[in-house]
Design a protein around this motif. Sequence first.
Motif, PDB file in Angstrom:
ATOM      1  N   UNK A 170       0.717  -1.147  -0.098  1.00  0.00           N
ATOM      2  CA  UNK A 170      -0.156   0.029  -0.089  1.00  0.00           C
ATOM      3  C   UNK A 170       0.887   1.365  -0.164  1.00  0.00           C
ATOM      4  N   UNK A 171       1.904   1.300   0.825  1.00  0.00           N
ATOM      5  CA  UNK A 171       2.559   2.476   1.039  1.00  0.00           C
ATOM      6  C   UNK A 171       3.583   2.585  -0.157  1.00  0.00           C
ATOM      7  N   UNK A 172       3.648   1.513  -0.863  1.00  0.00           N
ATOM      8  CA  UNK A 172       4.872   1.389  -2.070  1.00  0.00           C
ATOM      9  C   UNK A 172       4.472   2.031  -3.224  1.00  0.00           C
ATOM     10  N   UNK A 173       3.141   1.848  -3.513  1.00  0.00           N
ATOM     11  CA  UNK A 173       2.398   2.503  -4.727  1.00  0.00           C
ATOM     12  C   UNK A 173       2.696   3.871  -4.717  1.00  0.00           C
ATOM     13  N   UNK A 174       3.325   4.536  -5.780  1.00  0.00           N
ATOM     14  CA  UNK A 174       3.505   5.635  -5.618  1.00  0.00           C
ATOM     15  C   UNK A 174       2.422   6.766  -6.234  1.00  0.00           C
ATOM     16  N   UNK A 175       1.082   6.697  -5.775  1.00  0.00           N
ATOM     17  CA  UNK A 175       0.051   7.137  -6.176  1.00  0.00           C
ATOM     18  C   UNK A 175      -0.348   8.369  -4.984  1.00  0.00           C
ATOM     19  N   UNK A 203       3.446  -1.479  16.451  1.00  0.00           N
ATOM     20  CA  UNK A 203       4.666  -0.489  15.855  1.00  0.00           C
ATOM     21  C   UNK A 203       6.042  -1.478  15.200  1.00  0.00           C
ATOM     22  N   UNK A 204       6.218  -2.775  15.868  1.00  0.00           N
ATOM     23  CA  UNK A 204       7.498  -3.254  15.669  1.00  0.00           C
ATOM     24  C   UNK A 204       7.234  -4.109  14.157  1.00  0.00           C
ATOM     25  N   UNK A 205       5.926  -4.127  13.773  1.00  0.00           N
ATOM     26  CA  UNK A 205       5.583  -4.702  12.540  1.00  0.00           C
ATOM     27  C   UNK A 205       5.344  -3.712  11.412  1.00  0.00           C
ATOM     28  N   UNK A 206       4.611  -2.590  12.000  1.00  0.00           N
ATOM     29  CA  UNK A 206       4.380  -1.398  11.120  1.00  0.00           C
ATOM     30  C   UNK A 206       5.374  -0.643  10.715  1.00  0.00           C
ATOM     31  N   UNK A 207       6.422  -0.229  11.326  1.00  0.00           N
ATOM     32  CA  UNK A 207       7.444   0.475  11.058  1.00  0.00           C
ATOM     33  C   UNK A 207       8.318  -0.148   9.859  1.00  0.00           C
ATOM     34  N   UNK A 208       8.812  -1.322  10.245  1.00  0.00           N
ATOM     35  CA  UNK A 208       9.606  -1.856   8.906  1.00  0.00           C
ATOM     36  C   UNK A 208       8.839  -2.115   7.754  1.00  0.00           C
ATOM     37  N   UNK A 209       7.425  -2.269   7.728  1.00  0.00           N
ATOM     38  CA  UNK A 209       6.578  -2.560   6.796  1.00  0.00           C
ATOM     39  C   UNK A 209       6.576  -1.168   6.030  1.00  0.00           C
ATOM     40  N   UNK A 210       6.132   0.253   6.724  1.00  0.00           N
ATOM     41  CA  UNK A 210       6.027   1.192   6.051  1.00  0.00           C
ATOM     42  C   UNK A 210       7.495   1.608   5.513  1.00  0.00           C
ATOM     43  N   UNK A 211       8.689   1.378   6.156  1.00  0.00           N
ATOM     44  CA  UNK A 211       9.963   1.612   5.573  1.00  0.00           C
ATOM     45  C   UNK A 211      10.352   1.076   4.263  1.00  0.00           C
ATOM     46  N   UNK A 212       9.973  -0.294   4.316  1.00  0.00           N
ATOM     47  CA  UNK A 212      10.053  -1.151   2.996  1.00  0.00           C
ATOM     48  C   UNK A 212       9.388  -0.356   1.872  1.00  0.00           C
ATOM     49  N   UNK A 213       7.938  -0.208   2.225  1.00  0.00           N
ATOM     50  CA  UNK A 213       7.066   0.546   1.192  1.00  0.00           C
ATOM     51  C   UNK A 213       7.615   1.935   0.828  1.00  0.00           C
ATOM     52  N   UNK A 214       8.178   2.753   1.485  1.00  0.00           N
ATOM     53  CA  UNK A 214       8.854   4.052   1.190  1.00  0.00           C
ATOM     54  C   UNK A 214      10.047   3.745   0.404  1.00  0.00           C
ATOM     55  N   UNK A 215      10.730   2.718   0.767  1.00  0.00           N
ATOM     56  CA  UNK A 215      12.097   2.542  -0.010  1.00  0.00           C
ATOM     57  C   UNK A 215      11.657   2.210  -1.724  1.00  0.00           C
ATOM     58  N   UNK A 269       8.902   2.808  -2.922  1.00  0.00           N
ATOM     59  CA  UNK A 269       8.177   3.984  -3.569  1.00  0.00           C
ATOM     60  C   UNK A 269       9.512   5.043  -4.122  1.00  0.00           C
ATOM     61  N   UNK A 270      10.243   5.015  -3.225  1.00  0.00           N
ATOM     62  CA  UNK A 270      11.589   5.749  -3.659  1.00  0.00           C
ATOM     63  C   UNK A 270      12.230   5.264  -4.870  1.00  0.00           C
ATOM     64  N   UNK A 271      12.430   4.097  -4.840  1.00  0.00           N
ATOM     65  CA  UNK A 271      13.161   3.373  -6.177  1.00  0.00           C
ATOM     66  C   UNK A 271      12.083   3.859  -7.291  1.00  0.00           C
ATOM     67  N   UNK A 272      10.940   3.452  -7.337  1.00  0.00           N
ATOM     68  CA  UNK A 272       9.978   3.638  -8.361  1.00  0.00           C
ATOM     69  C   UNK A 272       9.845   5.267  -8.988  1.00  0.00           C
ATOM     70  N   UNK A 273       9.570   6.030  -7.762  1.00  0.00           N
ATOM     71  CA  UNK A 273       9.717   7.581  -8.198  1.00  0.00           C
ATOM     72  C   UNK A 273      11.193   7.913  -8.860  1.00  0.00           C
ATOM     73  N   UNK A 274      12.111   7.682  -8.363  1.00  0.00           N
ATOM     74  CA  UNK A 274      13.425   8.066  -8.736  1.00  0.00           C
ATOM     75  C   UNK A 274      13.633   7.361 -10.158  1.00  0.00           C
ATOM     76  N   UNK A 275      13.119   6.165 -10.363  1.00  0.00           N
ATOM     77  CA  UNK A 275      13.496   5.775 -11.714  1.00  0.00           C
ATOM     78  C   UNK A 275      12.526   6.520 -12.880  1.00  0.00           C
TER      79      UNK A 275
END
Length: 168
Positions: free
Chosen positions: A111-116, A135-147, A149-155
């Motif tokens: 959900x976080x990874x989709x750059x929309x 928190x211990x599950x949400x933070x790494x999941x959100x971080x992975x999604x942000x990373x 999304x960052x790769x997609x947006x950068x590309x």
Amino acid sequence: MSLEATVLDLLSSFPHWLATMVIGAMPIFELRGAIPIALGIYDMSPVSAFIFAVLGNMIPVVPLLLFLDPVSTYLRRFAIFDKFFSWLFGRTHRNHSERFEKYGTLALTLFVAVPLPVTGAWTGCAAAFVFGIKFRHAFPAILAGVLIAGIIVSSVTLGGIGLVDLFS
């Protein structure tokens, strides 16, 4: 004047790396706006743009994950907020609980990874709160999604900048 122009004007005295982080932290832009601005306007290197946008995007995640529950609990003392949160939780669970139950934190990451619009870290924190993801599950999941999304947006941005250069 557009919102983007206003934000850029307000941040004009900031170093570009800091402006990129601030834009990345803003719920309207997040890294989906920070990376193209860093690459296209600030002429930052792709690695610097990515790092500062990701860092900025992750700054509000910790406080949001930690404080959404206590703030909503406090606000539920007031009837109007109690009705709002009951409506929000009920609607969200009806529309999305099957996917979140089936895929868990992977659903949050995707959900976080989709750059929309409306699918970034801020909304991911709200989804984690609504679905009771710790928190211990949400933070790494959100971080992975942000990373991701960052790769997609950068590309996409670098591809777009390359296309503009071809036709200039």
